[in-house]
Write a protein that holds these residues in place. Structure first.
Motif, PDB file in Angstrom:
ATOM      1  N   GLY A 120      49.333  46.958  40.868  1.00 49.87           N
ATOM      2  CA  GLY A 120      49.175  48.398  40.786  1.00 49.87           C
ATOM      3  C   GLY A 120      48.063  48.800  39.836  1.00 49.87           C
ATOM      4  N   LYS A 121      47.967  48.102  38.713  1.00 48.85           N
ATOM      5  CA  LYS A 121      46.926  48.423  37.732  1.00 48.85           C
ATOM      6  C   LYS A 121      45.540  48.111  38.282  1.00 48.85           C
ATOM      7  CE  LYS A 121      49.963  47.627  33.773  1.00 48.85           C
ATOM      8  NZ  LYS A 121      50.311  46.722  32.654  1.00 48.85           N
ATOM      9  N   ILE A 122      45.419  47.006  39.016  1.00 49.30           N
ATOM     10  CA  ILE A 122      44.126  46.647  39.598  1.00 49.30           C
ATOM     11  C   ILE A 122      43.718  47.665  40.662  1.00 49.30           C
ATOM     12  CG2 ILE A 122      42.919  44.927  40.998  1.00 49.30           C
ATOM     13  CD1 ILE A 122      44.664  42.789  39.532  1.00 49.30           C
ATOM     14  N   CYS A 123      44.666  48.043  41.522  1.00 51.25           N
ATOM     15  CA  CYS A 123      44.365  49.039  42.557  1.00 51.25           C
ATOM     16  C   CYS A 123      44.007  50.391  41.954  1.00 51.25           C
ATOM     17  CB  CYS A 123      45.562  49.193  43.486  1.00 51.25           C
ATOM     18  SG  CYS A 123      45.792  47.844  44.646  1.00 51.25           S
ATOM     19  N   PRO A 127      39.989  51.195  43.766  1.00 50.06           N
ATOM     20  CA  PRO A 127      40.625  51.484  45.049  1.00 50.06           C
ATOM     21  C   PRO A 127      40.244  50.502  46.158  1.00 50.06           C
ATOM     22  CG  PRO A 127      39.805  53.497  44.042  1.00 50.06           C
ATOM     23  CD  PRO A 127      39.258  52.362  43.236  1.00 50.06           C
ATOM     24  N   ASP A 128      39.037  49.931  46.072  1.00 44.60           N
ATOM     25  CA  ASP A 128      38.590  48.993  47.104  1.00 44.60           C
ATOM     26  C   ASP A 128      39.019  47.574  46.723  1.00 44.60           C
ATOM     27  OD1 ASP A 128      37.434  47.839  49.269  1.00 44.60           O
ATOM     28  OD2 ASP A 128      35.366  48.313  48.728  1.00 44.60           O
ATOM     29  N   THR A 129      40.338  47.365  46.720  1.00 42.32           N
ATOM     30  CA  THR A 129      40.914  46.080  46.330  1.00 42.32           C
ATOM     31  C   THR A 129      41.587  45.428  47.535  1.00 42.32           C
ATOM     32  OG1 THR A 129      41.262  46.653  44.005  1.00 42.32           O
ATOM     33  CG2 THR A 129      42.673  44.960  44.916  1.00 42.32           C
ATOM     34  N   HIS A 130      41.376  44.120  47.656  1.00 48.72           N
ATOM     35  CA  HIS A 130      41.947  43.330  48.744  1.00 48.72           C
ATOM     36  C   HIS A 130      42.745  42.182  48.133  1.00 48.72           C
ATOM     37  CE1 HIS A 130      38.755  45.043  51.507  1.00 48.72           C
ATOM     38  NE2 HIS A 130      38.234  45.250  50.309  1.00 48.72           N
ATOM     39  N   PHE A 131      44.054  42.160  48.365  1.00 45.21           N
ATOM     40  CA  PHE A 131      44.885  41.084  47.848  1.00 45.21           C
ATOM     41  C   PHE A 131      45.085  40.011  48.907  1.00 45.21           C
ATOM     42  CE2 PHE A 131      46.429  44.580  45.063  1.00 45.21           C
ATOM     43  CZ  PHE A 131      46.059  44.015  43.855  1.00 45.21           C
ATOM     44  N   VAL A 132      45.115  38.764  48.455  1.00 42.21           N
ATOM     45  CA  VAL A 132      45.270  37.623  49.354  1.00 42.21           C
ATOM     46  C   VAL A 132      46.385  36.726  48.814  1.00 42.21           C
ATOM     47  CG1 VAL A 132      44.100  35.703  50.492  1.00 42.21           C
ATOM     48  CG2 VAL A 132      42.772  37.683  49.729  1.00 42.21           C
TER      49      VAL A 132
END
Length: 210
Positions: A120-123, A127-132
């Motif tokens: 949540g903190k990274i997003c 906003p342009d975050t992609h988790f893998v």
């Protein structure tokens, strides 16, 4: 700053294959026609220590080191390390982050707590975050050590580079007996991604290329 130069910062911990990922990324960019500069690994490269690598590419790259606040893509191999290097990002930067958590020594011995809600903190910060889910996809490919290939596959969706170049470089750098599972890991990472944001697409990765 040379506006046609783009910057990718790899961040994670020792033992995650960051050095190999950095070498593969730089080689693919060279084959695609860019001038590329790559730093040596910084920090504690032993297993468990913090590790970063800088990769810069464009028509004419003078320095291998990325300045604070100039990272176009933060390529995180571990959640806490990804969060740690968010201040390096440009305002319009993107994040590709592995969801894996590797406990730092103080956390492992109970002297500190692992931060909560890092996703949540990274997003919130980008906003342009992609988790893998790199570890799960690597296991599906046949070996958990192929996490770095999964992550490269995810990153490749943000780079306008022919798929065949990635395959050629992986085949050159990876031992033959491990090639198929590494290629599968790369493909699983690639297929796990949705298209990069419209903002990232507008600023072509081929800016300044002749």
């Amino acid at each position: 700053m040379n506006e046609d130069v783009r910057n990718i910062l790899l961040a994670g911990v020792g033992g995650q294959g960051i050095l190999l990922a950095s070498e593969l990324l730089a080689e693919v960019l060279l084959l695609a026609g860019y001038d590329v500069k790559k730093s040596e690994i910084h920090g504690m490269s032993q297993r468990g220590g913090s590790v970063t690598s800088h990769v810069r590419y464009g028509s004419n790259v003078l320095s291998p080191l990325i300045k604070h606040g100039e990272v176009n893509i933060l390529f995180g191999f571990e959640l806490l390390e990804t969060y740690r290097y968010l201040p390096m990002l440009r305002r319009d930067g993107a994040v590709f982050a592995n969801t894996q958590r590797i406990l730092p020594a103080p956390v492992a011995i109970g002297a500190a707590d692992y931060p909560q809600d890092l996703e949540g903190k990274i997003c919130h910060a980008c906003p342009d975050t992609h988790f893998v889910d790199g570890l799960t996809l690597a296991s599906r490919a046949g070996h958990p050590r192929t996490v770095n290939m999964v992550l490269l596959g995810a990153l490749s969706t943000a780079l306008d580079i022919p798929h065949i170049l990635w395959h050629e470089v992986i085949a050159e750098k990876v031992p033959q007996q491990l090639l198929q599972e590494n290629l599968l890991a790369f493909q699983l990472g690639h297929d796990s991604q949705f298209p990069v944001s419209e903002a990232l697409n507008k600023e072509s990765m081929y800016a300044g290329r002749e």
